[in-house]
Design an enzyme around this catalytic site. Structure first.
Site, PDB file in Angstrom:
ATOM      1  N   HIS A 226     109.320  40.735  16.290  1.00 59.99           N
ATOM      2  CA  HIS A 226     109.958  42.060  16.259  1.00 59.99           C
ATOM      3  C   HIS A 226     111.189  42.084  17.167  1.00 59.99           C
ATOM      4  O   HIS A 226     111.175  42.707  18.231  1.00 59.99           O
ATOM      5  CB  HIS A 226     108.920  43.119  16.671  1.00 59.99           C
ATOM      6  CG  HIS A 226     109.403  44.524  16.634  1.00 59.99           C
ATOM      7  ND1 HIS A 226     110.432  44.962  15.819  1.00 59.99           N
ATOM      8  CD2 HIS A 226     108.978  45.631  17.312  1.00 59.99           C
ATOM      9  CE1 HIS A 226     110.618  46.267  16.021  1.00 59.99           C
ATOM     10  NE2 HIS A 226     109.764  46.685  16.918  1.00 59.99           N
TER      11      HIS A 226
ATOM     12  N   CYS B 240      99.422  43.899  19.411  1.00 63.20           N
ATOM     13  CA  CYS B 240     100.825  44.246  19.691  1.00 63.20           C
ATOM     14  C   CYS B 240     101.773  43.237  19.064  1.00 63.20           C
ATOM     15  O   CYS B 240     101.525  42.030  19.098  1.00 63.20           O
ATOM     16  CB  CYS B 240     101.081  44.246  21.190  1.00 63.20           C
ATOM     17  SG  CYS B 240      99.946  45.265  22.144  1.00 63.20           S
ATOM     18  N   SER B 241     102.910  43.738  18.553  1.00 66.54           N
ATOM     19  CA  SER B 241     103.959  42.822  18.112  1.00 66.54           C
ATOM     20  C   SER B 241     104.582  42.176  19.354  1.00 66.54           C
ATOM     21  O   SER B 241     104.531  42.740  20.436  1.00 66.54           O
ATOM     22  CB  SER B 241     105.011  43.569  17.295  1.00 66.54           C
ATOM     23  OG  SER B 241     105.588  44.605  18.072  1.00 66.54           O
TER      24      SER B 241
ATOM     25  N   LYS C  94     104.058  41.917  13.592  1.00 67.24           N
ATOM     26  CA  LYS C  94     103.015  41.290  14.399  1.00 67.24           C
ATOM     27  C   LYS C  94     103.145  39.765  14.444  1.00 67.24           C
ATOM     28  O   LYS C  94     103.057  39.170  15.509  1.00 67.24           O
ATOM     29  CB  LYS C  94     101.634  41.686  13.831  1.00 67.24           C
ATOM     30  CG  LYS C  94     100.458  40.987  14.471  1.00 67.24           C
ATOM     31  CD  LYS C  94     100.247  41.440  15.901  1.00 67.24           C
ATOM     32  CE  LYS C  94      99.453  40.451  16.729  1.00 67.24           C
ATOM     33  NZ  LYS C  94     100.273  39.300  17.184  1.00 67.24           N
TER      34      LYS C  94
ATOM     35  N   CYS D  47     113.830  51.193  17.249  1.00 70.51           N
ATOM     36  CA  CYS D  47     113.269  50.107  16.438  1.00 70.51           C
ATOM     37  C   CYS D  47     113.634  50.254  14.962  1.00 70.51           C
ATOM     38  O   CYS D  47     113.382  49.351  14.166  1.00 70.51           O
ATOM     39  CB  CYS D  47     111.757  50.049  16.606  1.00 70.51           C
ATOM     40  SG  CYS D  47     111.242  50.284  18.301  1.00 70.51           S
TER      41      CYS D  47
END
Lengths: 383, 129
Positions: free
Chosen positions: A331, A204-205, A327, A83
């Site tokens: 992402h 969660c994103s 978020k 990431c």
């Protein structure tokens, strides 16, 4: 080393871009950045991408993107750090110009995550396959373990976790490129379907398609292209054990503290000198832990800080994730680190519109891979 | 999964074999070729104890396709009696009985079936005691 500046930015809208391929997405972002900077050529390019192989069955991403961008034969390199791929791609481009090897370099990132694969399994390849994933863990699960440890040790609450999501959606609602432009409430987050206890869906994103690109050149050349170059005053990176279970602490991320110490030293700055920060809020707990590890708040007080508005655009002492963060903005893994740089560029050049932080001069971007096994921090300054 | 990838991990998954650094004493699980603590390359093989406690945990409600048959299930980071740590699923335990500090016993269990080649994959899980 030469001084290096960002002179142009471009990104796609983040979201589920079903009608666009991974190369369509990258090229759209790259062309916007090239046009925005006004450059007539590139000396080389870097592409942050976590997993074209798993998500799209496509490797050799550097060459693919140079070709579709019409830039072959320039050198094109895919950069992977899970990431953190985008932030590390930016760092490589920075080095190439700082070394004097090239004049104009594109740093980009792209991820196309909605081509129909098991996204949970693909993302889990950023953790240890044989000793974490084999035993049934997922990425939400790893950060949920960090959350439970933080809640146990520092009495951080679910409401404080929810405050991160609420703030970031509020910011993202003002960002035309964000995936989710809707505000949400504390209750909605706290009551959202559990994914990995204590994290719910709205902690969660999301799964996102998107691309982002910036153009870098030497400071001496920058004035030729723009009145408002943004200077890179620090770029630091660190690594840690791939497995969360092997760490001494589950409530602090050593790669973040290591990279932060180096970055602040390079820039000769303290945490309180930062005016605006984009941090890696892949899950709500991540923003809380990182806001502490970057030195913005005392260890254990990150939850209280976000709940009391200390990281908001309007009243924050350090506005965090003004873009909406991972978020709300979305992402697309490999693009995220570059999108963070784009938000800082807009903030430092006064182009952030309704998200503008007043008098923002120095911005910090923190991008990390896995459960914190890699972290890259870049600090930018308005000139 | 093909068999070499599975077979080579059997000493760890079936017998909890770890490597203890001869220089600094750090226990590495799984074994490593170089100690991350002191960079020594000399180890002795030891077998970890099957008792420990939960340091942190989660309940997985959404799993990857391979593990979705078992949701919801607990996963914990466990510190074993000699100080080594590992990650394991919690089994034979009510979800509400999983919490930080709880004592666990490591047990041998089937982890999953490999879909294409039909290999039953085994390993360790933990039971709250």
């Amino acid at each position: 080393m030469k001084e290096v500046a960002v002179i142009g930015i471009g990104m796609t809208k983040f979201g589920e871009l079903w009608n666009k391929s991974i190369s369509d997405i990258f090229v759209e972002a790259a062309l916007k950045a090239i046009d925005n900077a006004g450059v007539d050529h590139l000396d080389s390019m870097y592409v942050g991408n976590m997993s074209g192989g798993l998500f799209n069955g496509q490797e050799h991403i550097g060459a693919v993107m140079a070709d579709y961008l019409g830039m072959a034969p320039v050198p094109a390199t895919r950069v992977e750090s899970a990431c953190a791929s985008g932030g590390v791609s930016f760092r490589q481009a920075y080095f190439e110009i700082a070394s004097g090897n090239s004049d104009i370099v594109l740093a980009g990132g792209v991820e196309k995550m909605t081509d129909g694969v098991d996204v949970t399994a693909a993302l889990a390849t950023a953790a240890d396959q044989e000793y974490e994933v084999y035993n049934g863990i997922t990425f939400p699960g790893l950060y949920a373990m960090i959350a439970n440890a933080h809640m146990n040790r520092y009495k951080t609450t679910k409401r404080q976790l929810a405050s991160v999501a609420v703030k970031n959606h509020k910011n993202g609602a003002k960002n035309p490129n964000a995936q989710f432009r809707s505000e949400i409430t504390i209750e909605q987050v706290m009551n959202s379907t559990l994914v990995a206890d204590p994290l719910g869906l709205l902690d969660c994103s999301p799964v996102t398609d998107g691309g982002a690109a910036v153009i870098l050149c030497s400071m001496e050349l920058a004035k030729k292209f723009t009145e408002t170059p943004v200077k890179i005053i620090a770029s630091a990176q660190a690594s840690d054990t791939i497995s969360l279970y092997e760490r001494e602490s589950f409530t602090s991320l050593k790669a973040v503290t290591e990279a932060a110490t180096k970055a602040y030293k390079q820039a000769n700055l303290k945490p309180e000198d930062i005016d605006v920060a984009e941090v890696h809020d892949c899950f709500t707990i991540a923003e809380i832990v990182v806001s502490e590890d970057l030195g913005f708040f005392e260890k254990g007080l990150g939850g209280t800080a976000v709940e009391s508005g200390k990281t908001s655009i309007e009243e924050g002492i350090i506005p965090i994730n003004t873009s909406g963060g991972l978020k709300s903005k979305g992402h697309p893994v490999g693009a995220t680190g570059i999108a963070q740089i784009i938000e800082l560029y807009e903030q430092l050049t006064g182009q952030a519109g309704k998200r503008q932080v007043k008098n923002a001069r120095i911005g910090l971007a923190q991008n990390m891979g896995g459960s914190g096994a890699s972290c890259v921090i870049n600090i930018l300054e308005a000139i | 999964m093909i068999s070499p990838k599975y077979v080579r991990e059997i000493p760890q998954r079936y017998r909890l074999e770890a490597s203890k650094c001869k220089s600094c004493g750090k226990i590495n699980f799984p074994p490593r070729l170089v100690c991350p603590n002191c960079r020594s390359r000399e180890f002795e093989t030891i077998k970890l104890s099957d008792e420990g406690k939960i340091l942190t945990y989660t309940i997985i409600r959404v799993a990857s396709d391979t593990y979705s048959f078992g949701t919801p299930y607990g996963v914990a980071i466990i510190e074993l009696n000699e100080g080594a740590k590992l990650m394991a699923q919690i089994t034979d335990t009510k979800l509400e009985d999983i919490s930080i500090g709880k004592k666990v016993k490591i047990v041998f269990r089937k982890i999953k079936d490999d879909g294409k080649t039909g290999i039953h994959c085994y390993g360790y899980k933990a039971v709250v005691v």
